[in-house]
Write a protein that holds these residues in place. Sequence first.
Motif, PDB file in Angstrom:
ATOM      1  N   GLY A 173       0.964  -1.158   0.018  1.00 56.43           N
ATOM      2  CA  GLY A 173       0.130   0.027  -0.032  1.00 56.43           C
ATOM      3  C   GLY A 173       1.013   1.352   0.093  1.00 56.43           C
ATOM      4  O   GLY A 173       2.175   1.219  -0.363  1.00 56.43           O
ATOM      5  N   PHE A 174       0.338   2.564   0.335  1.00 55.52           N
ATOM      6  CA  PHE A 174       1.244   3.536   0.439  1.00 55.52           C
ATOM      7  C   PHE A 174       0.499   4.326   1.675  1.00 55.52           C
ATOM      8  O   PHE A 174      -0.780   4.261   1.959  1.00 55.52           O
ATOM      9  N   THR A 175       1.284   5.377   2.299  1.00 54.72           N
ATOM     10  CA  THR A 175       0.847   6.195   3.181  1.00 54.72           C
ATOM     11  C   THR A 175      -0.083   7.164   3.161  1.00 54.72           C
ATOM     12  O   THR A 175      -1.006   7.673   3.737  1.00 54.72           O
ATOM     13  N   HIS A 176      -0.205   7.828   1.828  1.00 54.97           N
ATOM     14  CA  HIS A 176      -1.146   8.675   1.329  1.00 54.97           C
ATOM     15  C   HIS A 176      -2.533   8.121   1.118  1.00 54.97           C
ATOM     16  O   HIS A 176      -3.277   8.986   0.360  1.00 54.97           O
ATOM     17  N   CYS A 177      -2.700   6.783   1.108  1.00 53.94           N
ATOM     18  CA  CYS A 177      -4.166   6.428   0.761  1.00 53.94           C
ATOM     19  C   CYS A 177      -5.198   6.807   1.594  1.00 53.94           C
ATOM     20  O   CYS A 177      -4.861   6.945   2.817  1.00 53.94           O
ATOM     21  N   PRO A 178      -6.190   7.597   0.911  1.00 56.97           N
ATOM     22  CA  PRO A 178      -7.268   8.066   1.762  1.00 56.97           C
ATOM     23  C   PRO A 178      -7.998   7.046   2.396  1.00 56.97           C
ATOM     24  O   PRO A 178      -8.599   7.656   3.673  1.00 56.97           O
ATOM     25  N   ASP A 179      -8.581   5.626   1.902  1.00 60.48           N
ATOM     26  CA  ASP A 179      -9.528   4.866   2.478  1.00 60.48           C
ATOM     27  C   ASP A 179      -9.053   3.491   2.777  1.00 60.48           C
ATOM     28  O   ASP A 179      -9.089   3.082   3.697  1.00 60.48           O
ATOM     29  N   VAL A 180      -8.820   2.922   1.525  1.00 58.89           N
ATOM     30  CA  VAL A 180      -8.447   1.464   1.562  1.00 58.89           C
ATOM     31  C   VAL A 180      -7.379   0.984   2.450  1.00 58.89           C
ATOM     32  O   VAL A 180      -7.745   0.144   3.443  1.00 58.89           O
ATOM     33  N   CYS A 181      -6.132   1.703   2.467  1.00 58.81           N
ATOM     34  CA  CYS A 181      -4.998   1.121   3.081  1.00 58.81           C
ATOM     35  C   CYS A 181      -5.347   1.508   4.565  1.00 58.81           C
ATOM     36  O   CYS A 181      -5.075   0.625   5.563  1.00 58.81           O
ATOM     37  N   PRO A 182      -5.908   2.655   5.082  1.00 62.15           N
ATOM     38  CA  PRO A 182      -6.150   2.662   6.638  1.00 62.15           C
ATOM     39  C   PRO A 182      -7.041   1.716   6.912  1.00 62.15           C
ATOM     40  O   PRO A 182      -7.167   1.026   8.147  1.00 62.15           O
ATOM     41  N   LEU A 186       2.584   3.771  10.495  1.00 63.38           N
ATOM     42  CA  LEU A 186       2.498   2.535  11.024  1.00 63.38           C
ATOM     43  C   LEU A 186       2.099   2.551  12.372  1.00 63.38           C
ATOM     44  O   LEU A 186       1.416   1.508  12.950  1.00 63.38           O
ATOM     45  N   ASP A 187       2.564   3.409  13.048  1.00 66.96           N
ATOM     46  CA  ASP A 187       2.707   3.449  14.611  1.00 66.96           C
ATOM     47  C   ASP A 187       1.358   3.629  15.238  1.00 66.96           C
ATOM     48  O   ASP A 187       0.769   3.310  16.221  1.00 66.96           O
ATOM     49  N   ASP A 188       0.434   4.305  14.335  1.00 69.80           N
ATOM     50  CA  ASP A 188      -0.838   4.549  14.459  1.00 69.80           C
ATOM     51  C   ASP A 188      -1.839   3.273  14.446  1.00 69.80           C
ATOM     52  O   ASP A 188      -2.901   3.195  14.922  1.00 69.80           O
ATOM     53  N   PHE A 189      -1.290   2.219  13.872  1.00 70.00           N
ATOM     54  CA  PHE A 189      -2.291   0.958  13.525  1.00 70.00           C
ATOM     55  C   PHE A 189      -1.534   0.045  14.831  1.00 70.00           C
ATOM     56  O   PHE A 189      -2.283  -0.537  15.403  1.00 70.00           O
ATOM     57  N   ASP A 190      -0.461  -0.198  14.381  1.00 72.36           N
ATOM     58  CA  ASP A 190       0.277  -1.388  15.134  1.00 72.36           C
ATOM     59  C   ASP A 190       1.761  -1.291  15.338  1.00 72.36           C
ATOM     60  O   ASP A 190       2.343  -1.476  14.041  1.00 72.36           O
TER      61      ASP A 190
END
Length: 301
Positions: free
Chosen positions: A151-160, A201-205
């Motif tokens: 994925g990529f960090t600037h993804c608005p919806d799918v990746c998060p 990534l620290d915001d997720f796990d």
Amino acid sequence: MLSRLPLRSTMRSLPRVSSVQPLRSFSTTFRLLQEKHDPPSGDETKPKKRPLSRVAIGGSQSEKNKGFGMTVEFATWKAILLLCVVGGIGTYFFQQEKARLQKRKEMEANKTIGTPAIGGPFTLEDTDGKKFTQENLVDPNMKRFSILYFGFTHCPDVCPEELDKLGDILQKLKREGVEMQPVFITCDPARDTPAVLRAYLDDFDPSIIGLTGTYDQVKNCCKKYRVYFSTPPDVKPGQDYLVDHSIFYYLIDPEGNFVDVIGREAGVDDTVLKISRYSDAFIPERERLEKKEGIFGFLHR
């Protein structure tokens, strides 16, 4: 002549001394004769037969009285119980081994999906600036699975959304004792530096490993795992843009081999169940070779 007569008469009148024993009475003598000459009556004329002894040579009568029948019955009961226990344990392990082998066959089948096979050599960089290759997917203890997401960090919806789901998956697998190594590989190396990846990534796990590299390195890795991605042409520095990419999780076994792909439609519980089954069914190659020579070897041939 006359003088001799008195002497003879005197001698006749004297009692005769004898050394013979005193005479028995008539009743006593008759009884002794009867016992000597009369044959025994009844069953006394037949010789008595001695019963065969159950006491072993060198044994004693006290050992015989311990209850031979009870000992045999008790020993038989214990043998039957032991047979049932051993048979039950053998059946249990047979079923377990059979189930593991069935899952193993599914894993082997999934490895051959696609031409060429999914996975292969790559070289990227983690958020600490250390080199990360396909060898880092191999667990020396043969316990830990890896799960890859592109994925990529600037993804608005799918990746998060997918990373939120990955966090829940990791927590449940941890409670079940399944060791996992989560890896996030960027499809946008121009913007996703190691520092950007770590903060994201620290915001997720925090256990998720972020990987980046040059454009060619990322493209090579995506190609090895059959991941599609594209960026807009002629992107200027600082310009915002979106990256189109495939949305899958790639499950890797402790030997670094591809196991299965998990799509976006799979829920948290379904994914946890699938990974747990793969973990239970995993058998290292060395152990598989040893099992072929074991009691259930016919199942592995």
